[in-house]
Design a protein around this motif. Structure first.
Motif, PDB file in Angstrom:
ATOM      1  N   ASP A 165       0.632  -1.097   0.031  1.00 19.18           N
ATOM      2  CA  ASP A 165       0.086  -0.045   0.074  1.00 19.18           C
ATOM      3  C   ASP A 165       0.807   1.364   0.101  1.00 19.18           C
ATOM      4  N   GLU A 166       2.127   1.203  -0.589  1.00 22.51           N
ATOM      5  CA  GLU A 166       2.886   2.211  -0.480  1.00 22.51           C
ATOM      6  C   GLU A 166       3.907   2.492  -2.071  1.00 22.51           C
ATOM      7  N   ALA A 167       4.032   3.581  -2.244  1.00 20.09           N
ATOM      8  CA  ALA A 167       4.808   3.829  -3.486  1.00 20.09           C
ATOM      9  C   ALA A 167       6.282   3.183  -3.221  1.00 20.09           C
ATOM     10  N   GLU A 168       6.441   2.289  -4.361  1.00 19.99           N
ATOM     11  CA  GLU A 168       8.020   1.955  -4.407  1.00 19.99           C
ATOM     12  C   GLU A 168       9.055   3.013  -4.354  1.00 19.99           C
ATOM     13  N   PHE A 169      10.135   2.480  -3.761  1.00 19.16           N
ATOM     14  CA  PHE A 169      11.192   3.720  -3.602  1.00 19.16           C
ATOM     15  C   PHE A 169      12.513   2.740  -3.858  1.00 19.16           C
ATOM     16  N   TYR A 170      13.743   3.906  -4.032  1.00 19.18           N
ATOM     17  CA  TYR A 170      14.768   3.275  -4.356  1.00 19.18           C
ATOM     18  C   TYR A 170      15.872   3.333  -3.076  1.00 19.18           C
ATOM     19  N   VAL A 171      16.513   2.311  -2.827  1.00 23.04           N
ATOM     20  CA  VAL A 171      17.220   1.903  -1.593  1.00 23.04           C
ATOM     21  C   VAL A 171      18.592   2.197  -1.841  1.00 23.04           C
ATOM     22  N   GLY A 172      19.194   1.674  -2.951  1.00 20.96           N
ATOM     23  CA  GLY A 172      20.407   1.820  -3.161  1.00 20.96           C
ATOM     24  C   GLY A 172      21.154   0.897  -4.239  1.00 20.96           C
ATOM     25  N   PRO A 173      22.438   1.007  -4.582  1.00 16.20           N
ATOM     26  CA  PRO A 173      22.921   0.100  -5.601  1.00 16.20           C
ATOM     27  C   PRO A 173      23.020  -1.325  -4.941  1.00 16.20           C
ATOM     28  N   GLY A 174      22.829  -2.308  -5.880  1.00 17.78           N
ATOM     29  CA  GLY A 174      23.064  -3.695  -5.385  1.00 17.78           C
ATOM     30  C   GLY A 174      24.350  -4.274  -5.841  1.00 17.78           C
ATOM     31  N   ARG A 175      24.106  -5.476  -6.040  1.00 20.16           N
ATOM     32  CA  ARG A 175      25.584  -6.093  -6.799  1.00 20.16           C
ATOM     33  C   ARG A 175      25.826  -5.879  -8.226  1.00 20.16           C
ATOM     34  N   ILE A 176      27.251  -5.618  -8.568  1.00 22.13           N
ATOM     35  CA  ILE A 176      27.924  -5.319  -9.973  1.00 22.13           C
ATOM     36  C   ILE A 176      27.581  -6.717 -10.697  1.00 22.13           C
ATOM     37  N   LEU A 177      26.966  -6.802 -11.740  1.00 21.15           N
ATOM     38  CA  LEU A 177      26.752  -7.845 -12.444  1.00 21.15           C
ATOM     39  C   LEU A 177      28.189  -8.011 -13.724  1.00 21.15           C
ATOM     40  N   ALA A 178      28.154  -6.809 -14.145  1.00 25.40           N
ATOM     41  CA  ALA A 178      29.325  -6.940 -15.079  1.00 25.40           C
ATOM     42  C   ALA A 178      30.120  -5.576 -14.983  1.00 25.40           C
ATOM     43  N   ALA A 179      31.441  -5.674 -15.347  1.00 23.76           N
ATOM     44  CA  ALA A 179      32.208  -4.420 -15.301  1.00 23.76           C
ATOM     45  C   ALA A 179      33.089  -4.335 -16.400  1.00 23.76           C
ATOM     46  N   ARG A 180      33.612  -3.170 -16.925  1.00 30.53           N
ATOM     47  CA  ARG A 180      34.642  -3.009 -17.976  1.00 30.53           C
ATOM     48  C   ARG A 180      35.534  -1.525 -17.598  1.00 30.53           C
ATOM     49  N   TYR A 181      36.769  -1.694 -17.669  1.00 29.12           N
ATOM     50  CA  TYR A 181      37.720  -0.631 -17.497  1.00 29.12           C
ATOM     51  C   TYR A 181      38.615  -0.705 -18.666  1.00 29.12           C
ATOM     52  N   ALA A 182      38.440   0.292 -19.351  1.00 28.08           N
ATOM     53  CA  ALA A 182      39.592   0.292 -20.665  1.00 28.08           C
ATOM     54  C   ALA A 182      40.524   1.374 -20.682  1.00 28.08           C
ATOM     55  N   THR A 183      41.713   1.078 -20.798  1.00 28.85           N
ATOM     56  CA  THR A 183      42.777   2.115 -20.801  1.00 28.85           C
ATOM     57  C   THR A 183      43.384   2.086 -22.328  1.00 28.85           C
ATOM     58  N   ARG A 184      44.397   2.999 -22.510  1.00 31.52           N
ATOM     59  CA  ARG A 184      45.007   2.841 -23.834  1.00 31.52           C
ATOM     60  C   ARG A 184      45.670   1.550 -24.097  1.00 31.52           C
ATOM     61  N   ASP A 185      46.152   1.036 -22.746  1.00 36.28           N
ATOM     62  CA  ASP A 185      46.993  -0.282 -22.767  1.00 36.28           C
ATOM     63  C   ASP A 185      46.209  -1.508 -22.787  1.00 36.28           C
ATOM     64  N   ALA A 186      45.004  -1.468 -22.124  1.00 35.48           N
ATOM     65  CA  ALA A 186      44.273  -2.629 -21.616  1.00 35.48           C
ATOM     66  C   ALA A 186      43.058  -2.606 -21.583  1.00 35.48           C
ATOM     67  N   ASP A 187      42.210  -3.774 -21.874  1.00 37.25           N
ATOM     68  CA  ASP A 187      40.888  -3.770 -21.718  1.00 37.25           C
ATOM     69  C   ASP A 187      40.282  -4.729 -20.664  1.00 37.25           C
ATOM     70  N   HIS A 188      39.811  -4.313 -19.345  1.00 36.42           N
ATOM     71  CA  HIS A 188      39.636  -5.173 -18.360  1.00 36.42           C
ATOM     72  C   HIS A 188      38.233  -5.517 -18.324  1.00 36.42           C
ATOM     73  N   ARG A 189      37.719  -6.621 -18.370  1.00 34.53           N
ATOM     74  CA  ARG A 189      36.271  -7.024 -18.060  1.00 34.53           C
ATOM     75  C   ARG A 189      36.262  -8.018 -17.184  1.00 34.53           C
ATOM     76  N   ALA A 190      34.998  -8.017 -16.286  1.00 34.97           N
ATOM     77  CA  ALA A 190      34.656  -8.936 -15.585  1.00 34.97           C
ATOM     78  C   ALA A 190      33.221  -9.160 -15.268  1.00 34.97           C
ATOM     79  N   VAL A 191      32.856 -10.435 -15.138  1.00 33.72           N
ATOM     80  CA  VAL A 191      31.442 -10.704 -14.884  1.00 33.72           C
ATOM     81  C   VAL A 191      31.141 -11.534 -13.517  1.00 33.72           C
ATOM     82  N   TYR A 192      30.203 -11.262 -12.822  1.00 38.17           N
ATOM     83  CA  TYR A 192      29.686 -12.144 -11.521  1.00 38.17           C
ATOM     84  C   TYR A 192      28.997 -13.305 -11.938  1.00 38.17           C
ATOM     85  N   PHE A 193      29.690 -14.547 -11.375  1.00 37.07           N
ATOM     86  CA  PHE A 193      29.120 -15.772 -11.608  1.00 37.07           C
ATOM     87  C   PHE A 193      29.076 -16.620 -10.470  1.00 37.07           C
ATOM     88  N   GLU A 194      28.369 -17.487 -10.007  1.00 36.11           N
ATOM     89  CA  GLU A 194      28.327 -18.436  -8.990  1.00 36.11           C
ATOM     90  C   GLU A 194      28.472 -19.840  -9.635  1.00 36.11           C
TER      91      GLU A 194
END
Length: 451
Positions: A236-265
């Motif tokens: 009986d109340e409006a939905e509201f945002y709590v905060g960030p949860g788990r990161i599922l996938a991420a990428r960080y790319a520099t001039r020299d490298a491309d880093h990628r990661a995914v969460y897996f169980e």
């Protein structure tokens, strides 16, 4: 999940609107004789005496198991409910906090005893919210205790006995993508796009074995994060945002490298981050043992000592940081030294597998539990930045030995992490392709987008 709930508990302010005032007016509550009531006061639980400032260091069970339930029954009396609410203040116990509302120790003991199966009040902390309902003669009808939007507990009289429950709200998870270009620091770039500091911290943790975000970030580097945004949808109340949860996938790319990661169980409930080839992101050592401002002195075989004014080897890295900054172990291991040692001042040495020993010098003090012989985990805090020994200002002297010889930590080539078990590879491959396609579904722009 426990880690996620703790993080969210710290990220959000207390929301009191969730507590519904229980309709207790129809309940007829037992009255005990004065002697019976006072008898239940004997030996109020230690949890109510310990200060909340010491809560995180305490342990054990809060009390014995529901001994008061039978004594709570007695002839019924007319009821006129009174509802009290408040917050635990700094330095208060549950008992001292409720005493401000004229709630006696017998009622406090009843609450602690009956709620022991779901919550130990040794872990009560300042800021926790509570609501108490009682009859006109001061008898307890219900007690609600909230530590955060995601952690709430309730004790209520159901007509025959007290029942304590942990109230777990329904969480709605929505995938969201945030991506952009670095123009200053990683944290500022993520915040400019509407991401929280906690999201930036989690992202940095994903790549902590490959990148040192205190010095490796360059303008123009690319980043992308696919993560869960958590919402609560109270009845009986409006939905509201709590905060960030788990990161599922991420990428960080520099001039020299491309880093990628995914969460897996690989096993249900036990997961981590993996590279696209299936090897674990986690390695034996982290790139840095603290969050620091700058490197004040690099590894060198000939450095002019700032105090002694002579040239001598400096076979470590000096990290300048604020006094008191936490210093953590770069890897799992065992403490083999904790104490003062010459120019190092206060020092901790940790022995790791494969012949490595790490050194943490010039500390101002040691973390609790860090002593010779203690086992420590990767990123467990060992001590705090200081300027003990031969030091001109607060910094950490970090060194690493391999088979008895100093090596340069910055040039250490870490082996790849443990790969995913072969039987889990088909499931991993499917999830990896799905998450990476959601992580980079279109040309990179500075902005966010909900999926």
């Amino acid at each position: 999940m426990k880690r996620e709930r703790t993080k969210l508990s710290q990220a959000v302010a207390t929301r009191r609107a969730y507590f519904a005032v229980l309709a207790a007016c129809s309940l007829l509550v037992a009255a005990a004789t004065a002697a019976e009531w006072n008898a239940r006061n004997v030996g109020v639980d230690d949890a109510l005496v310990a200060s909340t400032d010491d809560a995180t260091a305490a342990g054990g069970d809060a009390s014995s198991e529901g001994e008061l339930a039978a004594e709570a029954k007695a002839p019924a009396l007319p009821v006129a409910d009174e509802v009290l609410e408040g917050h635990i203040r700094k330095g208060e116990t549950l008992g001292s906090s409720l005493a401000r509302h004229a709630v006696g120790p017998a009622t406090v003991h009843l609450i602690a005893t009956e709620m022991a199966p779901v919550f130990n009040f040794r872990y009560a902390r300042s800021g926790d919210f509570y609501r108490l309902g009682r009859s006109a003669d001061g008898r307890l009808l219900h007690f609600d205790y909230e530590r955060s939007k995601l952690e709430r507990y309730r004790l209520a009289w159901d007509g025959e006995r007290y029942t304590a429950v942990a109230d777990e709200p329904e969480i709605v998870r929505r995938k969201t993508r945030i991506a952009g270009l670095i123009d200053s620091s990683l944290y500022e770039s993520i915040e400019k796009l509407g991401g929280e500091v906690s999201l930036a911290n989690d992202f940095a943790d994903v790549f902590a074995w490959d990148l040192d975000f205190s010095r490796s970030v360059r303008a123009g580097d690319e980043f992308a994060i696919l993560y869960e945004r958590l919402y609560l949808a109270p009845e009986d109340e409006a939905e509201f945002y709590v905060g960030p949860g788990r990161i599922l996938a991420a990428r960080y790319a520099t001039r020299d490298a491309d880093h990628r990661a995914v969460y897996f169980e690989p096993e249900e409930g036990r997961g981590g981050y993996y590279r696209p080839n299936g090897t674990a992101v986690e390695r034996q050592f982290l790139r840095a043992p603290l969050h620091y401002r700058r490197i004040s002195s690099a590894y060198s075989l000939s450095r002019l000592h700032p105090i002694l004014k002579v040239r001598r080897p400096h076979q470590g890295i000096d990290y300048a940081a604020a006094h008191g900054t936490p210093v953590w172990s770069v890897g799992d291991g065992q403490v083999i030294f904790r104490g003062r040692m010459g120019g190092f001042g206060k020092l901790v040495k940790v022995r790791h597998n494969n012949g490595y020993v790490s050194y943490y010098g010039h500390l101002s003090g040691y973390a609790k539990g860090v002593r010779k012989g203690a086992r420590v985990a990767q990123k467990q805090v060992l001590g705090f930045v200081g300027a003990t020994g031969l030091a001109t200002g607060p910094h950490l002297d970090y060194r690493l030995k391999k088979n008895g010889r100093y090596i340069n930590p910055a040039s250490l080539q870490l082996p790849a992490g443990i790969p995913i078990p072969e039987e889990s590879l088909p499931r991993f491959s499917g999830l990896r392709d799905e998450l990476l396609s959601e992580l980079d579904p279109r040309p990179l722009v500075s902005g966010t987008g909900a999926l």
